[in-house]
Enzyme design. Structure first.
Site, short mmCIF file in Angstrom:
data_model
loop_
_atom_site.label_atom_id
_atom_site.label_comp_id
_atom_site.label_asym_id
_atom_site.label_seq_id
_atom_site.Cartn_x
_atom_site.Cartn_y
_atom_site.Cartn_z
CE LYS A 132 -4.33 -1.70 1.77
NZ LYS A 132 -5.42 -1.57 2.73
CE LYS A 185 -8.63 -11.74 -0.99
NZ LYS A 185 -8.15 -11.54 0.36
CE LYS A 222 -14.19 -4.96 1.98
NZ LYS A 222 -12.85 -5.36 2.25
#
Ligand code: TRP
Length: 351
Positions: free
Chosen positions: A131, A214, A217
């Protein structure tokens, strides 16, 4: 002013429950609407075995703040995630379903743990490295200390088992390290040492547009993920657009990750082994596989979407469930924080 030296006794019901049942805890970040990946990889699995545990399932709204959120969207996602849990069959009488920020001890314990964690160990967290490398300049402190808040979530409830995806295993290991360190340092069993529980292989659902990543969301491509709010038409359209692989044969082959992902989705829904599904597709085309997967997904999550919408439209019942669960969770959280405060020499407030 009185100095509290004893931990308040839990009520007898809690006592007998915690003597017989192990504690299972898991949480979801309401950074967006949940996906088919969250449902098949987590929720659907728990419905099968959660009743044998004393369960804490919650929406971690404080974790979501590590990225800028639109306040109204955050509120919607927080409530919808919990409505999804209920709609998927989690019984609020058997599991505590609540919102993280409603139990204030999460933030308190998180600070105490922060003071016992090392920059070195946090810098090694893969998720932080990923991140922060994407953020470039101005990396938020929240992203760095995120795993400590997660450790507080887990340790507050003397958790035995933490079902998580593979990507979160490192955070549970850090949680164990922090718990062992504190227990050792203060020479008391402040925390139980939790075990991660990684769902069986097969439950890892990949993006429909990039089957090597993956399903997430927070993917910016709306066709990559099936959301639990998608209409039946949207679900079918997304599966029709799903990236498959070159060739025409439907086989379970690592060189065909797109096909494999669709077979995995079917296998997670039907509980049939992939080999058996492949048999049934002999001589058939990718188009068949996409359409049939779409139909299965519609049949599986369509009712959950409708039920969630109904739960959200009658919010009083949902609010009551969340309030009662947060109150019950607070009792346990307070037991742990009181023990920690005493061990560390923090004066407990006069009651
Ligand atoms: N970090 C987890 C995730 O991104 C969410 C989470 C927060 C969590 N606290 C937790 C998961 C405690 C399990 C237990 O998926």
């Amino acid at each position: 002013m009185s100095i509290s030296t004893t931990v308040p006794a839990p009520n007898s019901k809690m006592n007998s429950e915690s003597n017989t049942k192990k504690v299972m805890l898991s949480a979801v970040t309401p950074s967006n609407t949940l996906t088919l990946g969250n449902y098949l990889g987590a929720l659907k699995n728990w419905v099968g075995f959660y009743e044998n545990y004393d369960c804490y399932f919650f929406s971690v709204d404080l974790h979501a703040l590590t990225a800028r959120q639109d306040p109204k969207a955050l509120l919607d996602h927080t409530l919808r995630a919990l409505a999804n849990y209920l709609a998927a069959g989690i019984d609020p009488k058997k599991a505590k379903l609540f919102i993280q920020s409603h139990v204030r001890q999460h933030a308190e314990l998180s600070w105490i743990l922060t003071c016992h964690a090392y920059m070195g160990e946090l810098s090694r967290m893969t998720q932080f490295k990923d991140k922060s490398s994407k953020q470039g300049q101005n990396i938020g402190c929240g992203i760095f200390s995120y795993p400590i808040l997660m450790a507080a979530d887990i340790l507050l409830y003397q958790t035995d088992l933490v079902p998580v995806g593979e990507d979160q295993k490192q955070h549970v290991e850090l949680t164990r390290d922090l718990a062992l360190r504190m227990n050792h340092l203060y020479d008391t069993e402040l925390f139980k040492i939790p075990e991660p529980f990684i769902a069986p292989v097969g439950a890892r659902i990949m993006s429909l547009q990039n089957p090597l990543a993956k399903m997430s969301k927070s993917d910016t491509d709306p066709n990559a993920s099936i959301f639990l709010t998608d209409s039946n038409d949207q679900i079918v359209k997304k599966f029709k657009k799903a990236v498959t692989d070159s060739g025409t044969e439907i086989t379970d082959d690592p060189a065909k990750p797109g096909v494999k992902n669709l077979l995995t989705i079917q296998s997670a829904i039907t509980k049939k082994p992939i080999a058996e599904l492949v048999e049934g597709y002999r001589g058939k085309m990718y188009g068949h596989l996409k359409l049939e997967t779409a139909e299965m997904v519609v049949a599986e999550i369509g009712p959950i979407r409708d039920k969630s919408n109904q739960i959200l439209s009658e919010q009083t019942e949902l609010m009551k469930i969340l309030r009662e669960a947060a109150q019950a969770a607070s009792v346990q959280a307070e037991l742990t924080t009181t023990k920690v405060r005493e061990a560390l020499g923090l004066l407990s407030p006069a009651r």
